[in-house]
Design a protein around this motif. Sequence first.
Motif, short mmCIF file in Angstrom:
data_model
loop_
_atom_site.label_atom_id
_atom_site.label_comp_id
_atom_site.label_asym_id
_atom_site.label_seq_id
_atom_site.Cartn_x
_atom_site.Cartn_y
_atom_site.Cartn_z
N TRP A 1 0.86 -1.18 0.00
CA TRP A 1 0.01 -0.08 0.05
C TRP A 1 0.86 1.25 0.04
N ILE A 2 1.70 1.44 1.02
CA ILE A 2 2.90 2.41 0.97
C ILE A 2 3.60 2.58 -0.67
N ALA A 3 4.00 1.55 -1.11
CA ALA A 3 4.56 1.86 -2.62
C ALA A 3 3.32 2.13 -3.36
N GLN A 4 2.20 1.65 -3.41
CA GLN A 4 1.24 1.95 -4.22
C GLN A 4 0.83 3.50 -4.07
N ILE A 5 0.74 3.83 -3.22
CA ILE A 5 0.27 5.44 -2.87
C ILE A 5 1.45 6.26 -3.11
N ALA A 6 2.69 5.93 -3.04
CA ALA A 6 3.95 6.78 -3.55
C ALA A 6 3.72 6.80 -4.90
N ASP A 7 3.29 5.75 -5.78
CA ASP A 7 3.61 5.76 -7.14
C ASP A 7 2.41 6.43 -7.58
N GLU A 8 1.36 6.35 -7.02
CA GLU A 8 0.00 7.15 -7.67
C GLU A 8 0.39 8.72 -7.38
N LYS B 1 -0.54 21.73 -16.19
CA LYS B 1 -0.03 23.03 -15.86
C LYS B 1 0.90 23.67 -17.13
N THR B 2 1.96 22.69 -17.69
CA THR B 2 2.82 23.19 -18.75
C THR B 2 1.71 23.52 -19.88
N THR C 1 1.21 14.01 -9.53
CA THR C 1 1.93 15.02 -9.75
C THR C 1 2.62 15.23 -11.10
N SER C 2 2.89 14.35 -11.95
CA SER C 2 3.38 14.35 -13.26
C SER C 2 2.12 14.70 -14.19
N GLN C 3 1.07 14.34 -13.87
CA GLN C 3 0.05 14.54 -14.67
C GLN C 3 -0.60 16.05 -14.64
#
Length: 99
Positions: A75-82, A94-95, A87-89
């Motif tokens: 779960w920790i890894a999944q949340i960090a990945d999401e 914004k760009t 953030t990337s999206q």
Amino acid sequence: MHTELTRRGEEEHPPLGLDPTNRLERGGRLHLGWSDMHAALSDAHRWIGEDMFAAVNQGQRNVGAVHIPKGLLRWIAQIADELALATSQAALEKTEEWR
């Protein structure tokens, strides 16, 4: 964790504004949500670390002495990945908005 994140969203975040399509409000909600997720991740890591030190204080040397609920590390890894994906999206949006 889900219960706490839901509580924060319902009790601590501002009520919906008059225009739900307002990009500024949506961005603000996004950042509040990210902040809540980072806090949840931090809480999970602290809980695991404290349990590890409690085991050390009992003379343990093996990580198997610590009970980590099944799925918590995933779960920790999944949340960090999401969070990274979101953030990337958001940065891409914004760009595109600035063009």
